[in-house]
Design an enzyme around this catalytic site. Structure first.
Site, PDB file in Angstrom:
ATOM      1  N   HIS A 126     -68.437  96.425  36.622  1.00  0.00           N
ATOM      2  CA  HIS A 126     -69.472  95.475  36.192  1.00  0.00           C
ATOM      3  C   HIS A 126     -68.908  94.459  35.194  1.00  0.00           C
ATOM      4  O   HIS A 126     -69.076  93.241  35.380  1.00  0.00           O
ATOM      5  CB  HIS A 126     -70.635  96.247  35.550  1.00  0.00           C
ATOM      6  CG  HIS A 126     -71.716  95.393  34.997  1.00  0.00           C
ATOM      7  ND1 HIS A 126     -72.896  95.128  35.667  1.00  0.00           N
ATOM      8  CD2 HIS A 126     -71.812  94.703  33.821  1.00  0.00           C
ATOM      9  CE1 HIS A 126     -73.650  94.335  34.932  1.00  0.00           C
ATOM     10  NE2 HIS A 126     -73.024  94.058  33.807  1.00  0.00           N
ATOM     11  N   GLU A 127     -68.261  94.956  34.165  1.00  0.00           N
ATOM     12  CA  GLU A 127     -67.754  94.041  33.139  1.00  0.00           C
ATOM     13  C   GLU A 127     -66.662  93.128  33.685  1.00  0.00           C
ATOM     14  O   GLU A 127     -66.548  91.969  33.266  1.00  0.00           O
ATOM     15  CB  GLU A 127     -67.249  94.826  31.927  1.00  0.00           C
ATOM     16  CG  GLU A 127     -68.334  95.590  31.183  1.00  0.00           C
ATOM     17  CD  GLU A 127     -69.499  94.712  30.736  1.00  0.00           C
ATOM     18  OE1 GLU A 127     -69.280  93.511  30.459  1.00  0.00           O
ATOM     19  OE2 GLU A 127     -70.625  95.222  30.667  1.00  0.00           O
ATOM     20  N   HIS A 147     -68.188  90.087  35.085  1.00  0.00           N
ATOM     21  CA  HIS A 147     -68.379  89.040  34.071  1.00  0.00           C
ATOM     22  C   HIS A 147     -67.059  88.300  33.822  1.00  0.00           C
ATOM     23  O   HIS A 147     -67.037  87.067  33.689  1.00  0.00           O
ATOM     24  CB  HIS A 147     -68.854  89.656  32.756  1.00  0.00           C
ATOM     25  CG  HIS A 147     -70.283  90.057  32.728  1.00  0.00           C
ATOM     26  ND1 HIS A 147     -71.322  89.207  33.047  1.00  0.00           N
ATOM     27  CD2 HIS A 147     -70.872  91.241  32.391  1.00  0.00           C
ATOM     28  CE1 HIS A 147     -72.474  89.837  32.899  1.00  0.00           C
ATOM     29  NE2 HIS A 147     -72.234  91.068  32.509  1.00  0.00           N
TER      30      HIS A 147
END
Length: 668
Positions: free
Chosen positions: A460-461, A464
């Site tokens: 997920h990160e 980003h």
């Protein structure tokens, strides 16, 4: 004081900040000089005699404040990851100064007049990105109060100062409480259920935190703590849970209530009925009613699923009344019994380094053609922070990626991405981005073995990070993740899909000792169990979301913050003793110390787009360069320079549908 390295642009590759030269005493002078310089620059723009043009007003604004931006980005990462008493003192001093500085710019009447003149003649501005930038500057100033009477502007500036001070205090209280909430035990026997590696890490944590010879469990930011799934000692589970729920309970609950009242007054000054209405008006949802309608559609089904799960777990618990600290433990028993899967069995296949290189970087290479290369010659802000250089498929440089995955004293909870340098063709800069997590650091020489939730968070990160790295815009105002709050989580959630994509999963899910891939039968059991406990996960998230919206739709000050929270959860239909909200008011940093106030719904709003996009990837063959090229070109690279849902439609070929999300979360 040594020469301040923040006062001049970095000469390191990609303008990486010169962390080796930075000292605590450098930050405040850099802030002060940066604010003074930008204020002078803006005053010159606002008071020039020439008629307003895009170049002499909007682009000039984009060029202003470079020193301040450098200082702010570096200081933010340091206070988030390695805070100390000196930095906290500077933070408390800077917060109101910076709020006043922003108001001095955003409420400058001459600047507003110039920008409004350009906005009123926007068709005469050349270039789509330029027109959007004019529109964005105009809306930013209007939403900041530039069109208000002077008396209202004065009060608005006072409110902003008070909110900045309160937010900083909330965050510092929480950071101190995270350190103080360490749960210490005397013997290893009390940690029955944890692996040998986890027990060794608990001993190391205790030694590092001043409890040599004992064992300590550190906490992550959300309410539910990972160790609750395996600790057999029910009394210790209760202690861990209550330590989590009680962090900064009294002081931060009062600060939160104070902030909610101040935000309500500010929203009304700006012409909105509530802070939620003010925030959501500028996001893709458009208004609070749309958000509440969506939440109203999914909450009853999530609660019904959770009730069925609770019944099953209560049966397993027997005569013990199921409590919040029991749910993860008995859910793990069900997972083992019905799916023959347990966390201890899975962890040896999820070693951090292999997940990072053979999972995350591998998926990004297959999908986008990029390569990620270690740069041990470059220094991060701490010795354990690793620096990587990222290249396009043709070998051209893309940017830097920094990885900081382990918990430490002075580091805030949770997981997040920061920018240290924004991409911009105006300045010729390439992105430098950071991923942070709070994985317990293993003893020296031992591998970091992850839960699958931690694996998923790493993917997920990095989603980003890719959003920042792939940015290809001219103006820094639109770079990377500078998109509406309820859209920013969408690309990162999409990147989670590759964690379980067969080609990726089999490449990284290998035993840390033998290198053997996870047995296929375990893979199949793992996938079969992936939807288990979905009612709990959905309900704890929705409870936090509805709590956020309740605080930011108040019409009068709450007399008792704890009573307000309890009533809000009851009225929203999510008051379940065994499923507390993912964040309680007192440690809900997203909404009181970050930018998610009235917007924590963004995760599930973005998940509507995410689930629909995962369906698009799957329909088109999944992990294919053609798909990655489209997603990068049409959405990731454009940042905020294109209206967000237009970028989504450019990929999906239509507007979003909620049906894939309902199917994913079993909410049909």
């Amino acid at each position: 004081m040594t020469a301040n390295p923040l006062l001049t642009p970095s000469t390191l590759p990609y303008h990486l900040p010169p962390f080796a030269l930075l000292r605590d005493e450098h930050y405040l002078p850099a802030y002060e000089q940066g604010m003074a310089e930008q204020l002078a620059e803006v005053t010159a723009i606002a008071e020039q005699a020439d008629a307003p043009t895009f170049a002499n007003t909007i682009e000039a604004m984009e060029r202003s404040g470079q020193l301040l931006e450098r200082a702010k980005l570096v200081f933010t990462i340091m206070t988030s990851t390695n805070s100390n008493e000196a930095l906290r003192a500077i933070e408390a001093q800077v917060a109101p100064l910076y709020a006043a500085h922003r108001d001095a710019i955003l409420l400058n009447s001459k600047l507003f007049a110039r920008i409004k003149a350009l906005y009123d003649a926007i068709d005469e501005v050349e270039g789509a990105e330029e027109q959007r930038l004019v529109e964005r500057y105009y809306l930013d100033l209007v939403r900041a109060g530039a069109a208000l009477p002077q008396a209202d502007q004065t009060r608005l500036a006072e409110l902003n100062r008070e909110l900045a001070e309160a937010s900083t205090t909330f965050n510092q209280n929480l950071l101190a409480a995270m350190n103080d909430a360490l749960v210490v035990v005397d013997t290893a026997q009390e940690l029955d259920g944890l692996s040998e590696g986890e027990i060794a890490a608990a001993a190391q944590t205790a030694a590092e935190r001043g409890h040599p010879g004992k064992y300590a469990i550190s906490l992550i930011l959300p309410t539910s703590q990972p160790v609750l799934a395996t600790l057999t000692n029910r009394e210790l589970r209760r202690r861990v849970h209550e330590a989590s729920m009680g962090r900064a309970a009294e002081e931060n609950a009062e600060i939160a209530a104070q902030m909610a009242v101040l935000r309500l007054e500010r929203a009304r000054l700006l012409g909105f009925a509530s802070h939620a209405d003010y925030v959501i008006a500028d996001l893709t949802a458009g208004n609070a009613d749309t958000v509440m309608e969506m939440l109203g559609r999914i909450t009853p089904a999530a609660v019904a699923n959770a009730a069925q799960e609770e019944t099953a777990l209560q049966t397993l618990a027997g005569g013990v009344q199921l409590a919040a600290w029991d749910w993860p433990f008995y859910a793990e028993q069900v997972r083992r019994a019905e799916y023959n899967v347990d966390s201890a069995t899975m962890r040896p296949y999820f070693e951090l380094e292999r997940v990072l290189v053979d999972g995350i970087f591998f998926a990004a290479h297959k999908l986008y053609g990029i390569t990620v290369v270690p740069r041990p010659d470059l220094v991060g802000y701490l010795p354990e922070v690793r620096v990587f250089e990222v290249f396009n498929e043709d070998g051209s440089p893309l940017g830097l990626f920094l990885a900081d995955y382990h918990t430490r004293a002075g580091k805030r909870g949770g997981a997040w991405m920061n920018e240290l340098v924004s991409q911009s063709r105006l300045f010729g800069t390439k992105p430098v981005v950071v991923n942070n997590m709070n994985i317990v650091k293993p003893p020296e020489g031992e591998p970091a073995l992850l839960t699958f939730d931690e694996v998923n968070t790493m993917f997920h990160e990095f989603g980003h990070a890719l959003h920042g790295l792939f940015s290809s815009v001219r103006y820094p105002r639109f770079a990377g993740t500078k998109v509406p709050r309820d859209f920013v989580e969408f690309p990162s959630q999409v990147n989670e899909m590759w964690a379980t994509w067969p080609e990726v999963f089999t490449n990284y899910a290998k035993h840390y000792q033998t290198g053997e891939p996870m047995p296929i039968e375990l893979v199949e059991r793992f996938r079969a169990a992936s939807g288990f406990n979905e009612g709990f996960r959905s309900t704890e998230y929705l409870a936090a979301t509805l709590l956020d919206l309740a605080w930011h739709q108040i019409t009068e000050p709450p007399a008792d913050p704890a009573a307000f929270e309890a009533k809000a959860l009851q009225e929203a239909g999510v008051s379940i003793a065994a499923i507390p909200p993912r964040y309680r008011t007192n440690y809900f940093a997203h909404i009181w110390a970050s930018d998610y106030s009235a917007a924590y719904y963004s995760y599930i709003w973005s998940e509507v787009l995410d689930a629909d996009t995962v369906e698009w990837f799957t329909e088109n063959g999944g992990l294919r360069r053609e798909n990655g090229d489209i997603f990068r070109r049409e959405l990731l690279s454009v940042g905020g320079s294109v209206e967000s849902l237009a970028a989504f439609r450019a990929v999906r070929g239509r507007g979003p549908s909620i049906e894939p999300l309902l199917a994913r979360r079993d909410l049909n």
